[in-house]
Motif scaffolding. Structure first.
Motif, PDB file in Angstrom:
ATOM      1  N   UNK A  21       0.707  -1.066  -0.088  1.00 23.68           N
ATOM      2  CA  UNK A  21       0.094  -0.038  -0.056  1.00 23.68           C
ATOM      3  C   UNK A  21       0.939   1.520  -0.470  1.00 23.68           C
ATOM      4  N   UNK A  22       2.081   1.224   0.521  1.00 23.71           N
ATOM      5  CA  UNK A  22       2.973   2.432   1.454  1.00 23.71           C
ATOM      6  C   UNK A  22       4.025   3.229   0.313  1.00 23.71           C
ATOM      7  N   UNK A  23       4.559   1.464  -0.011  1.00 23.93           N
ATOM      8  CA  UNK A  23       5.313   1.845  -0.139  1.00 23.93           C
ATOM      9  C   UNK A  23       5.844   1.570  -2.145  1.00 23.93           C
ATOM     10  N   UNK A  24       7.178   1.444  -2.073  1.00 28.47           N
ATOM     11  CA  UNK A  24       7.510   1.354  -4.263  1.00 28.47           C
ATOM     12  C   UNK A  24       8.247  -0.135  -3.833  1.00 28.47           C
ATOM     13  N   UNK A  25       7.423  -0.418  -5.318  1.00 23.36           N
ATOM     14  CA  UNK A  25       8.049  -2.275  -5.358  1.00 23.36           C
ATOM     15  C   UNK A  25       9.050  -1.545  -6.295  1.00 23.36           C
ATOM     16  N   UNK A  43      10.823   2.131  -1.449  1.00 23.55           N
ATOM     17  CA  UNK A  43      10.572   3.368  -0.990  1.00 23.55           C
ATOM     18  C   UNK A  43      11.853   3.630   0.525  1.00 23.55           C
ATOM     19  N   UNK A  44      12.231   4.744   0.691  1.00 22.56           N
ATOM     20  CA  UNK A  44      13.129   5.554   1.600  1.00 22.56           C
ATOM     21  C   UNK A  44      12.148   6.211   2.497  1.00 22.56           C
ATOM     22  N   UNK A  45      10.369   6.090   2.830  1.00 22.36           N
ATOM     23  CA  UNK A  45       9.383   6.657   3.538  1.00 22.36           C
ATOM     24  C   UNK A  45      10.446   5.792   5.265  1.00 22.36           C
ATOM     25  N   UNK A  46      10.411   6.576   6.225  1.00 22.16           N
ATOM     26  CA  UNK A  46      10.305   5.962   7.243  1.00 22.16           C
ATOM     27  C   UNK A  46       8.774   5.355   8.210  1.00 22.16           C
ATOM     28  N   UNK A  85      17.982   0.240   6.207  1.00 19.09           N
ATOM     29  CA  UNK A  85      18.498   1.258   4.869  1.00 19.09           C
ATOM     30  C   UNK A  85      19.084   0.052   4.334  1.00 19.09           C
ATOM     31  N   UNK A  86      19.012   0.121   2.972  1.00 21.04           N
ATOM     32  CA  UNK A  86      19.282  -0.537   2.110  1.00 21.04           C
ATOM     33  C   UNK A  86      20.156   0.582   0.604  1.00 21.04           C
ATOM     34  N   UNK A  87      20.689  -0.681   0.114  1.00 23.52           N
ATOM     35  CA  UNK A  87      21.296   0.206  -0.805  1.00 23.52           C
ATOM     36  C   UNK A  87      19.787   0.765  -1.970  1.00 23.52           C
ATOM     37  N   UNK A 103      14.114  -2.419   4.718  1.00 27.26           N
ATOM     38  CA  UNK A 103      14.016  -3.586   4.650  1.00 27.26           C
ATOM     39  C   UNK A 103      13.279  -2.974   6.637  1.00 27.26           C
ATOM     40  N   UNK A 104      11.600  -3.793   6.790  1.00 17.39           N
ATOM     41  CA  UNK A 104      11.463  -3.400   8.125  1.00 17.39           C
ATOM     42  C   UNK A 104      11.792  -4.868   8.721  1.00 17.39           C
ATOM     43  N   UNK A 105      11.580  -5.437   9.718  1.00 19.34           N
ATOM     44  CA  UNK A 105      12.115  -6.568  10.274  1.00 19.34           C
ATOM     45  C   UNK A 105      11.002  -6.870  11.668  1.00 19.34           C
TER      46      UNK A 105
END
Length: 78
Positions: free
Chosen positions: A7-11, A31-34, A64-66, A70-72
């Motif tokens: 819903x909120x991220x980018x593929x 996405x880089x949105x926190x 954050x990845x290159x 990543x949310x874990x």
């Protein structure tokens, strides 16, 4: 977390499960949105995803990845 990423991220969106002493679930997107915990009102249709993640997991976080983030979460295995 996957639904939030869709819903909120980018593929592209990724999912990885790691089993060790506990179960780690990682969801990645571009996405880089926190992500942040919101306190949704009773009439809000959304805004509870990370509240649920926080309540149901032992630990959770973001890195954050290159290519995005990543949310874990970490769950104990009984």
């Amino acid at each position: 977390m996957v639904a939030n990423a869709i819903r909120h991220g980018k593929g592209p969106i990724g999912l990885r499960l790691l089993r060790g002493e506990g179960l780690i679930c990682e969801v990645t997107d571009c996405s880089l949105t926190t992500p942040r915990i919101r306190h949704a009102a009773e009439t809000d249709e959304g805004g509870r995803g990370l509240q649920l993640v926080s309540a149901l997991s032992q630990r959770w976080g973001t890195r954050y990845t290159p290519t995005g983030k990543c949310i874990w979460t970490e769950q104990p295995l009984t």
